[in-house]
Design a protein around this motif. Structure first.
Motif, PDB file in Angstrom:
ATOM      1  N   PHE A  13       2.174   1.758  -3.403  1.00  0.00           N
ATOM      2  CA  PHE A  13       1.077   2.300  -4.485  1.00  0.00           C
ATOM      3  C   PHE A  13       0.762   3.786  -4.119  1.00  0.00           C
ATOM      4  O   PHE A  13       0.495   4.627  -4.942  1.00  0.00           O
ATOM      5  CB  PHE A  13       0.016   1.378  -4.444  1.00  0.00           C
ATOM      6  CG  PHE A  13      -0.231   0.320  -4.986  1.00  0.00           C
ATOM      7  CD1 PHE A  13      -0.447   0.618  -6.265  1.00  0.00           C
ATOM      8  CD2 PHE A  13      -0.293  -0.813  -4.667  1.00  0.00           C
ATOM      9  CE1 PHE A  13      -0.394  -0.696  -7.350  1.00  0.00           C
ATOM     10  CE2 PHE A  13      -0.310  -1.927  -5.459  1.00  0.00           C
ATOM     11  CZ  PHE A  13      -0.385  -1.813  -6.583  1.00  0.00           C
ATOM     12  N   LEU A  14       0.978   4.197  -2.541  1.00  0.00           N
ATOM     13  CA  LEU A  14       0.671   5.509  -2.339  1.00  0.00           C
ATOM     14  C   LEU A  14       1.916   6.127  -2.930  1.00  0.00           C
ATOM     15  O   LEU A  14       1.446   7.608  -3.196  1.00  0.00           O
ATOM     16  CB  LEU A  14       0.572   5.556  -0.813  1.00  0.00           C
ATOM     17  CG  LEU A  14       0.387   6.906  -0.257  1.00  0.00           C
ATOM     18  CD1 LEU A  14      -1.177   7.174  -0.558  1.00  0.00           C
ATOM     19  CD2 LEU A  14       0.216   6.874   1.322  1.00  0.00           C
ATOM     20  N   THR A  52      -4.716  -3.775  -1.930  1.00  0.00           N
ATOM     21  CA  THR A  52      -3.800  -4.159  -1.309  1.00  0.00           C
ATOM     22  C   THR A  52      -4.122  -3.700   0.512  1.00  0.00           C
ATOM     23  O   THR A  52      -3.198  -3.929   1.123  1.00  0.00           O
ATOM     24  CB  THR A  52      -2.429  -3.394  -1.558  1.00  0.00           C
ATOM     25  OG1 THR A  52      -2.698  -1.984  -1.413  1.00  0.00           O
ATOM     26  CG2 THR A  52      -2.096  -3.622  -2.776  1.00  0.00           C
ATOM     27  N   PHE A 112       0.760  -1.339  -0.134  1.00  0.00           N
ATOM     28  CA  PHE A 112       0.045  -0.153   0.179  1.00  0.00           C
ATOM     29  C   PHE A 112       0.944   1.382  -0.021  1.00  0.00           C
ATOM     30  O   PHE A 112       0.678   2.186  -0.784  1.00  0.00           O
ATOM     31  CB  PHE A 112      -0.888  -0.071   1.101  1.00  0.00           C
ATOM     32  CG  PHE A 112      -1.813   1.176   1.163  1.00  0.00           C
ATOM     33  CD1 PHE A 112      -2.919   1.139   0.345  1.00  0.00           C
ATOM     34  CD2 PHE A 112      -1.677   2.289   2.313  1.00  0.00           C
ATOM     35  CE1 PHE A 112      -3.611   2.338   0.423  1.00  0.00           C
ATOM     36  CE2 PHE A 112      -2.410   3.310   2.170  1.00  0.00           C
ATOM     37  CZ  PHE A 112      -3.476   3.474   1.192  1.00  0.00           C
ATOM     38  N   THR A 113       2.120   1.229   0.662  1.00  0.00           N
ATOM     39  CA  THR A 113       2.994   2.419   0.952  1.00  0.00           C
ATOM     40  C   THR A 113       3.570   2.694  -0.586  1.00  0.00           C
ATOM     41  O   THR A 113       3.710   3.812  -1.045  1.00  0.00           O
ATOM     42  CB  THR A 113       3.892   2.134   1.841  1.00  0.00           C
ATOM     43  OG1 THR A 113       3.451   1.882   3.253  1.00  0.00           O
ATOM     44  CG2 THR A 113       4.832   3.409   1.948  1.00  0.00           C
ATOM     45  N   SER A 133      -4.278  -0.116  -5.625  1.00  0.00           N
ATOM     46  CA  SER A 133      -4.073   0.136  -3.839  1.00  0.00           C
ATOM     47  C   SER A 133      -5.197  -0.356  -3.094  1.00  0.00           C
ATOM     48  O   SER A 133      -4.996  -0.618  -1.789  1.00  0.00           O
ATOM     49  CB  SER A 133      -3.939   1.677  -3.699  1.00  0.00           C
ATOM     50  OG  SER A 133      -4.829   2.421  -3.788  1.00  0.00           O
ATOM     51  N   ASN A 134      -6.543   0.007  -3.756  1.00  0.00           N
ATOM     52  CA  ASN A 134      -7.703  -0.320  -2.657  1.00  0.00           C
ATOM     53  C   ASN A 134      -7.556  -1.985  -2.545  1.00  0.00           C
ATOM     54  O   ASN A 134      -7.966  -2.532  -1.431  1.00  0.00           O
ATOM     55  CB  ASN A 134      -9.098  -0.142  -3.377  1.00  0.00           C
ATOM     56  CG  ASN A 134     -10.116  -0.452  -2.475  1.00  0.00           C
ATOM     57  OD1 ASN A 134     -10.092  -0.171  -1.289  1.00  0.00           O
ATOM     58  ND2 ASN A 134     -11.310  -0.589  -3.103  1.00  0.00           N
ATOM     59  N   LEU A 139      -3.901   2.825 -10.457  1.00  0.00           N
ATOM     60  CA  LEU A 139      -3.131   2.837  -9.444  1.00  0.00           C
ATOM     61  C   LEU A 139      -4.081   3.033  -8.116  1.00  0.00           C
ATOM     62  O   LEU A 139      -3.948   2.328  -7.242  1.00  0.00           O
ATOM     63  CB  LEU A 139      -2.127   4.008  -9.273  1.00  0.00           C
ATOM     64  CG  LEU A 139      -0.790   3.550 -10.155  1.00  0.00           C
ATOM     65  CD1 LEU A 139       0.218   4.925 -10.101  1.00  0.00           C
ATOM     66  CD2 LEU A 139      -0.002   2.503  -9.545  1.00  0.00           C
TER      67      LEU A 139
END
Length: 115
Positions: free
Chosen positions: A7-8, A75, A4-5, A72-73, A68
């Motif tokens: 992707f962020l 993950t 997630f990080t 990310s959702n 993206l």
């Protein structure tokens, strides 16, 4: 580093690039620039290939940003629970409910007494 990080970080980079690409483009429809006297300088660079590249890169970056965000959702760990004080039922505060005061409203609506 979690997925997630990663992707962020990618989302922030793509969003920044999208803003830069949009700001570099010349306005095509006049818009505000023509109303302030800048309508005569529509093609500042003069190269059509640059405009095509900027258009295609805008669409690519916008699509990449949406993908993206959706990826990310996926993950986000669904098993983890977030502790929230707002949802805590043990700490609920009960406020006393007082009924509204009753008044004798036998008068008229214009404030004069009908008696």
């Amino acid at each position: 580093m979690s997925a997630f990080t990663i992707f962020l970080i990618l989302i922030v980079i793509v969003a920044f690039l999208l803003v830069v690409v949009i700001m570099v483009q010349n306005p095509k429809g006049g818009g505000l620039s023509s109303s302030f006297g800048g309508g005569g300088t529509q093609q500042l660079g003069g190269v059509k290939k640059t405009g095509d590249f900027l258009d295609k890169s805008t669409w690519f970056l916008a699509t990449a940003l949406i993908l993206l965000i959706l990826a990310s959702n996926l993950t986000i760990d669904a098993g983890s629970t977030v502790e929230s004080k707002a949802l805590d039922a043990d700490e609920a505060i009960e406020l006393p409910v007082t009924p509204p005061a009753t008044t004798d409203d036998t008068g008229t609506t214009d404030g004069t007494d009908s008696k």
